[in-house]
Design a protein around this motif. Sequence first.
Motif, PDB file in Angstrom:
ATOM      1  N   PRO A   1      -7.564  -2.547   8.032  1.00  0.00           N
ATOM      2  CA  PRO A   1      -6.795  -3.499   7.228  1.00  0.00           C
ATOM      3  C   PRO A   1      -6.446  -2.918   5.859  1.00  0.00           C
ATOM      4  O   PRO A   1      -7.172  -2.081   5.318  1.00  0.00           O
ATOM      5  CB  PRO A   1      -7.749  -4.697   7.088  1.00  0.00           C
ATOM      6  N   LYS A   2      -5.350  -3.369   5.313  1.00  0.00           N
ATOM      7  CA  LYS A   2      -4.951  -2.921   3.983  1.00  0.00           C
ATOM      8  C   LYS A   2      -5.911  -3.509   2.955  1.00  0.00           C
ATOM      9  O   LYS A   2      -6.184  -4.702   2.952  1.00  0.00           O
ATOM     10  CB  LYS A   2      -3.521  -3.376   3.686  1.00  0.00           C
ATOM     11  N   ARG A   3      -6.418  -2.647   2.070  1.00  0.00           N
ATOM     12  CA  ARG A   3      -7.379  -3.083   1.054  1.00  0.00           C
ATOM     13  C   ARG A   3      -6.905  -2.606  -0.314  1.00  0.00           C
ATOM     14  O   ARG A   3      -6.459  -1.471  -0.462  1.00  0.00           O
ATOM     15  CB  ARG A   3      -8.761  -2.508   1.376  1.00  0.00           C
ATOM     16  N   ALA A   4      -6.977  -3.469  -1.301  1.00  0.00           N
ATOM     17  CA  ALA A   4      -6.598  -3.076  -2.656  1.00  0.00           C
ATOM     18  C   ALA A   4      -7.423  -1.862  -3.075  1.00  0.00           C
ATOM     19  O   ALA A   4      -8.606  -1.759  -2.757  1.00  0.00           O
ATOM     20  CB  ALA A   4      -6.819  -4.237  -3.622  1.00  0.00           C
ATOM     21  N   SER A   5      -6.792  -0.933  -3.806  1.00  0.00           N
ATOM     22  CA  SER A   5      -7.441   0.343  -4.110  1.00  0.00           C
ATOM     23  C   SER A   5      -8.747   0.165  -4.875  1.00  0.00           C
ATOM     24  O   SER A   5      -9.752   0.815  -4.564  1.00  0.00           O
ATOM     25  CB  SER A   5      -6.484   1.249  -4.892  1.00  0.00           C
TER      26      SER A   5
END
Length: 374
Positions: free
Chosen positions: A150-154
């Motif tokens: 899943p896309k995760r904030a950096s």
Amino acid sequence: MWHHLWPTRLSLLPALAALAGLAACSTPYRPPVVVHGSATFPGIASSVAEAGTRPVDVLLVHGMCTHDTAWAERQIDRITGIVEAHAPAPASTTAAPRVEVVERTRRLAGGTVRFHALVWSPLTAGLKHQLDVDMTGKPTDCTAAGACKPKRASLNGYVKDNLLNDCLSDTVIYQGESHVAIRDAMVRTIAQVLEQDPDSEAPLVVVAESLGSKMLFDALSAMLESWQPQTRALGQQAARRLGLLFMAGNQLPILGLAEQSAAAQRAIATQDMRVADALQRFLELRRRQPNRRADTLQRLAVVAFTDPNDLLSYRLLPARYAAPDVAVADVLVSNDSTWLGLIENPVTAHLDYLANPDVGTMIACGYPPVAFCR
């Protein structure tokens, strides 16, 4: 008329930006602040001077998060680089049962220091690999077959991968089912170190980080209570020689909660040994050893370094450990910069105590510092 002012205003922008940058970044505890009421304390250099021709042993124990032998090399070099007259001596790296020990002997401040760095990360590495599936990586289409990333904030990914998956997991493992096995591995390793010079009466210095402090105290207490005479004798030797203890990123208050019951408030108020933290248990066992009354014990200097922005660290409350044989000092430090008064990197805030030159100087030179430190 305003257009005549534009060049002047534009020329001020770089200066204003620079001023804003200076205001945005701060290190409030550089230089460190020694909390009011703290005791003065010696450093490793003073212990060397006190020992004369006898070698001083320094135990280094890392905290949570994966560490390797390169960590041990860096810490030894940092400490010895602060004090004059040091030169490398023959080195060795040995593998105790699942704990790596890096040993270096250095000439320091006119004497000899034997460093023993205990790298215990191999004890928890296997279990932590179960969390690898959650590590932040290149996002993939989780609606399709195959790996789901899943896309995760950096920033969230950075903290999740480092502070939680790699670091906090060590604490969970140690406080859980693996506790006894890890503690016993530490006991065997410490015993092997002490067995190299079982008759030494030279000062023993400990430098421990975060979870490593509790692991060390648990192991020393287990040695003092051991049914094996040799192990118990080595524990008594360590307790007798220990005169200087540095704790970086102290976690005893929060880790101690796992060993208390919610109904233990009265016992906590009366300092009942059943709910004492790991350091209190060790100190009490130290006082109970044969012919070692509290008023005749060597005074133990306990120094706790805390970055107030370290989310996983707590100050050491002197009143909890007050006794004739113990002197406590709390030192506030900044391990990284605080931005806009809002945030300090939570990973470096907890992991960079021994990389902080202020901390290294105090460990090597004490407070106030001795003359032969750089």
